[in-house]
Scaffold this motif. Sequence first.
Motif, PDB file in Angstrom:
ATOM      1  N   GLY A  33      -5.670  -5.852  -3.686  1.00  0.00           N
ATOM      2  CA  GLY A  33      -7.237  -5.954  -3.675  1.00  0.00           C
ATOM      3  C   GLY A  33      -7.311  -7.321  -3.201  1.00  0.00           C
ATOM      4  N   ASP A  90     -11.344  -0.229  -4.255  1.00  0.00           N
ATOM      5  CA  ASP A  90     -10.473   0.784  -4.875  1.00  0.00           C
ATOM      6  C   ASP A  90      -9.185   0.353  -5.490  1.00  0.00           C
ATOM      7  OD1 ASP A  90     -12.189   2.581  -3.839  1.00  0.00           O
ATOM      8  OD2 ASP A  90     -11.400   3.122  -2.068  1.00  0.00           O
ATOM      9  N   ALA A  91      -8.618  -0.788  -4.701  1.00  0.00           N
ATOM     10  CA  ALA A  91      -7.510  -1.285  -5.306  1.00  0.00           C
ATOM     11  C   ALA A  91      -7.898  -2.104  -6.662  1.00  0.00           C
ATOM     12  CB  ALA A  91      -6.779  -2.358  -4.181  1.00  0.00           C
ATOM     13  N   LEU A 110      -6.539  -7.049   0.761  1.00  0.00           N
ATOM     14  CA  LEU A 110      -7.650  -6.546   1.201  1.00  0.00           C
ATOM     15  C   LEU A 110      -8.877  -7.491   1.460  1.00  0.00           C
ATOM     16  CD1 LEU A 110      -6.950  -3.041   0.057  1.00  0.00           C
ATOM     17  CD2 LEU A 110      -6.775  -3.823   2.435  1.00  0.00           C
ATOM     18  N   SER A 111      -9.220  -8.101   0.177  1.00  0.00           N
ATOM     19  CA  SER A 111     -10.504  -9.045   0.240  1.00  0.00           C
ATOM     20  C   SER A 111     -10.485 -10.083   1.172  1.00  0.00           C
ATOM     21  CB  SER A 111     -10.368  -9.503  -1.200  1.00  0.00           C
ATOM     22  OG  SER A 111     -10.793  -8.648  -2.189  1.00  0.00           O
ATOM     23  N   ASP A 127     -12.181  -6.134   3.849  1.00  0.00           N
ATOM     24  CA  ASP A 127     -11.933  -4.650   3.519  1.00  0.00           C
ATOM     25  C   ASP A 127     -12.451  -4.292   2.429  1.00  0.00           C
ATOM     26  OD1 ASP A 127     -11.092  -2.168   3.665  1.00  0.00           O
ATOM     27  OD2 ASP A 127      -9.443  -2.469   4.782  1.00  0.00           O
ATOM     28  N   GLU A 128     -13.493  -3.317   2.384  1.00  0.00           N
ATOM     29  CA  GLU A 128     -14.222  -2.915   1.039  1.00  0.00           C
ATOM     30  C   GLU A 128     -13.175  -1.924   0.445  1.00  0.00           C
ATOM     31  OE1 GLU A 128     -17.966  -1.107   1.842  1.00  0.00           O
ATOM     32  OE2 GLU A 128     -18.626  -3.052   2.538  1.00  0.00           O
ATOM     33  N   ALA A 129     -12.066  -1.523   0.924  1.00  0.00           N
ATOM     34  CA  ALA A 129     -10.999  -0.910   0.321  1.00  0.00           C
ATOM     35  C   ALA A 129     -10.352  -1.565  -1.065  1.00  0.00           C
ATOM     36  CB  ALA A 129      -9.913  -0.331   1.325  1.00  0.00           C
ATOM     37  N   ALA A 142       0.760  -1.322  -0.042  1.00  0.00           N
ATOM     38  CA  ALA A 142      -0.159  -0.056  -0.139  1.00  0.00           C
ATOM     39  C   ALA A 142       0.859   1.180  -0.115  1.00  0.00           C
ATOM     40  CB  ALA A 142      -1.101   0.043   1.348  1.00  0.00           C
TER      41      ALA A 142
END
Length: 258
Positions: A186, A199-200, A189-190, A194-196, A163
């Motif tokens: 992504g 964005d990734a 984070l998945s 994490d819903e961010a 990140a």
Amino acid sequence: MSAASALASRVAALLAHPGVEARPQAAAGAWPLDLAEPPDVAALYAAADGLALPDGTRILPRGDLARATAWLTEERSLDWASDLLVVGEREDLVIVLDLDAASARAGGGVLEVPTDGLASFQRVARSVVGYLERRLGVAGAEAASPEVRAREAAARRDLPALAEALAEAMYPGAERQVAHAALTLGVLLSERGDEAALDAFARSVEARVAAAARGAAAPERLAAWRACEIAAREAGAEAIAAACAARGRGAGEGRGGA
């Protein structure tokens, strides 16, 4: 310790490294450009007029920089920016210093360019001294370029480091690297739910589209969102996978209406 003293110490450590061969400083030529010489380059040439590393990396004498750049660009009919300067070589690579005078290329830095693809710039370091430190494996070496750090962090699945690297401006032409690194971010984070991650994934998609051939943007966008959907599902994040699928459908509908 001042910045100049710190640089001088780093250069001295490089020159003292086993196997490094340096030319006498007394022969140092003039800096060839109207642009200011970077402090690390000045410190290097203040100590030695070019050097060679055990791995075959060679930094040219300062008086040879302009001649080497002119020869290469003229011999290969290259349309290089005037603030790109050949500073060395290694095997089938040319080492180029990008001064990025107009701040148009993510701050510039040290590029490696294959001799059979002299428009394929790969930024590997922020400075020449930092580049040499990494080639020698010096402890505490200057951080690599964000492109290299992103690739390395993705390989070891280091979410914070990945990140951090992706938060920096990337060098032009690094879109495929960015796409892979952002896809990996992504996924990581998945796995945390994490819903961010969306964005990734979106950044990965846009990077893939930017790297696509002319006229191939629409199918590339569809394929990229499909890859993100699959990656999210394999990471156990069904909601994020569904969101990726929806974005992919939206991209497809947009193409159909074009």
